[in-house]
Design an enzyme around this catalytic site. Structure first.
Site, PDB file in Angstrom:
ATOM      1  N   THR B 167      -2.564 -25.473  -3.728  1.00  0.00           N
ATOM      2  CA  THR B 167      -2.537 -25.558  -2.290  1.00  0.00           C
ATOM      3  C   THR B 167      -3.420 -26.705  -1.814  1.00  0.00           C
ATOM      4  OG1 THR B 167      -2.444 -23.204  -2.560  1.00  0.00           O
ATOM      5  CG2 THR B 167      -3.033 -23.972  -0.398  1.00  0.00           C
ATOM      6  N   ARG B 195      10.044 -16.720  -1.959  1.00  0.00           N
ATOM      7  CA  ARG B 195       8.726 -16.261  -2.423  1.00  0.00           C
ATOM      8  C   ARG B 195       7.657 -16.690  -1.431  1.00  0.00           C
ATOM      9  NH1 ARG B 195       3.637 -19.116  -3.729  1.00  0.00           N
ATOM     10  NH2 ARG B 195       2.526 -17.845  -5.253  1.00  0.00           N
ATOM     11  N   THR B 218      -7.378 -21.854  -2.887  1.00  0.00           N
ATOM     12  CA  THR B 218      -6.313 -22.436  -3.704  1.00  0.00           C
ATOM     13  C   THR B 218      -6.369 -21.802  -5.087  1.00  0.00           C
ATOM     14  OG1 THR B 218      -5.510 -24.472  -4.749  1.00  0.00           O
ATOM     15  CG2 THR B 218      -7.852 -24.359  -4.279  1.00  0.00           C
ATOM     16  N   GLY B 219      -5.236 -21.826  -5.792  1.00  0.00           N
ATOM     17  CA  GLY B 219      -5.212 -21.259  -7.134  1.00  0.00           C
ATOM     18  C   GLY B 219      -4.005 -20.367  -7.311  1.00  0.00           C
ATOM     19  N   HIS B 220      -4.104 -19.399  -8.189  1.00  0.00           N
ATOM     20  CA  HIS B 220      -2.967 -18.527  -8.489  1.00  0.00           C
ATOM     21  C   HIS B 220      -2.789 -17.508  -7.369  1.00  0.00           C
ATOM     22  CE1 HIS B 220      -0.923 -15.177 -10.861  1.00  0.00           C
ATOM     23  NE2 HIS B 220      -0.040 -16.139 -10.745  1.00  0.00           N
TER      24      HIS B 220
END
Lengths: 310, 310
Positions: B167, B195, B218-220
């Site tokens: 992101t 999604r 940000t990340g998974h």
């Protein structure tokens, strides 16, 4: 620890002529969810069963009976969360699905994602063999009447909604101490097309964590998200508050900070439960041991034996 | 208190040949956001400006340069939140919009809702006079190449994404002590159609509260939502932790509880700021007083004068 399922049928003002149906609906849903627990089902199985019953009941704003958007269409949001591994699944703005809560569970169980929206959610439903229903089958005369009323010049759908009913939801604890939540809604009366509220937003519409508890929320969605109400209540539980005190703290904060009203059902992994609301009414029911508890007005707490006929 | 803007360009592993462009991109975005604050703009103006720059930059996974869904299309999520009144606006699964962050702000400013999704969000954009762009204009050769790679049998888009970037986002504090956050993304590589990740989910993709601070994550995404990472970090700040310690506590909890990696930018209303990540890299930059701070690797903290040319 005693397994429990706690159900809410929406916070707000429930018109007198609909109050008996609301009471009967949440009691029936709590019994159905509790029957799942008694058969050895998981808390997730129980909340999905209870919420499916409320979706199928035209007296509630979820599934059949959902409020209509500005274009006169049903668009629904739903979420489930499993406290064991913090897994969740949600759908937003989904159409033509009788039980969005079951589709949300499929998102959790069958995809690597946590939320699918709009046409993508419907495409996923088809791929899973979930049958789509005719749009009209989800629309009641009552929801169409309220939609028309709120198209009139000078109508105030937000006030109108606050005066009626919101989301439906359930929380449960099973014999293994697993907690789960499920929340489902048709959203706000005469909402814009594609409006997504608090329900499918994790931490707002619901949250479940085996180390703390589970919450399902109802009320003014745009206020609930501002305070991430479900997660906020569980932070209070983490800090040693009872489920009842934590629920009251969360609702009081939402009222004082952003002027929003709502209601919640909350459990902890030990099977303590609470149903609290800052609106005039919230239809709720809870089943634990041999007793069904239920109510509609502030302070109302009726009971009957779970052995009694529905 | 000194006004500040802090920018992140995604946590993960940034390929060496893209690292200079990533550094330059976040530095340029932080400068642009800070110029807004210097002109007397609000923290909300600053974060939207900074994130718009990153959306326009094809080296980041947001706006132009977004990853593609399984069907080879761009679907984007974005959120803004204003700490003054806890107002927020978001869009999810929106298409053909150059700057989803600006559309998210319009949802906040011009509707009574907090999130619009899919075609409803595009319909709203048209009603606001926001021009739609050709779908191809948001797709880069690089994103098309990665999409094709991950269509291959045995490909693992989740691992592939963790190795690349996520992101983009920003947080800021203005001269009046108002905090704001903005986060925007193309989402997960080869995601299912529709999604929705953590980004548009309040408390997960971001949170801002003048009484506590602001976070952009940000990340998974599927890990971030499980711990409502942004809200969790601010709970730690509320309990007296510094922005740096609170960010580390949140990220460490996400890693230990659900095995997820990510990164955050965090500010408090006093202008303290932190950029922390559990991934190998995160492109970040912060502008405060006369200095631009920036880095990419753990422990890397470079500075230059804001008076220097870009």
């Amino acid at each position: 620890m005693f397994p429990v399922v706690v159900v809410q049928g929406g916070a707000g003002h429930i018109p007198k002529e609909r109050s008996e149906n609301s009471r009967a609906g949440v009691c029936s849903a709590a019994r159905a969810g509790y029957a799942v627990l008694r058969r050895g089902g998981s808390s997730m199985d129980a909340v999905v069963e209870a919420v499916s019953q409320l979706e199928n009941n035209p007296f509630f704003n979820a599934g059949c009976g959902s409020v209509l958007n500005i274009r006169g269409e049903v668009e629904m949001d739903a979420i489930v969360m499993d406290g064991k591994r913090l897994d969740s699944g949600a759908v937003s703005a989904v159409r033509n699905i009788a039980n969005p809560i079951q589709l949300a569970r499929l998102v959790m169980d069958k995809t690597s994602h946590t939320c699918l929206t709009a046409e993508g959610a419907n495409r996923f439903a088809r791929s899973m063999g979930v049958s789509e229903v005719p749009p009209e089958s989800l629309i009641t005369d009552y929801s169409r009447m309220r939609w028309k009323e709120n198209l009139a010049p000078g109508a105030n759908p937000v006030d109108s909604q606050m005066g009626k009913m919101g989301t439906v939801g359930a929380v449960a604890v099973d014999a293994e101490g697993n907690v789960a939540c499920a929340t489902s809604t048709g959203g706000m009366l005469n909402k814009m097309e594609g409006r997504v509220g608090d329900t499918p937003c994790i931490g707002s519409g619901g949250f479940a964590d085996n180390q703390v508890g589970a919450v399902s929320t109802t009320g003014h969605g745009e206020s609930i998200v501002k305070v991430t109400l479900a997660r906020l209540i569980l932070f209070h539980v983490e800090q040693g508050q009872s489920v009842e005190a934590a629920s009251d703290l969360g609702l009081a904060y939402m009222k004082s900070r952003v002027g929003g009203l709502g209601g919640v059902v909350t459990v902890d992994p030990q099977g303590h439960w609470a149903t609290r609301f800052s609106t005039r009414q919230m239809a709720w029911a809870a089943a634990q041991k041999d007793t069904l508890h239920y109510g509609l007005y502030t302070g109302e707490h009726l009971t009957q034996s779970l052995g009694d006929p529905l």
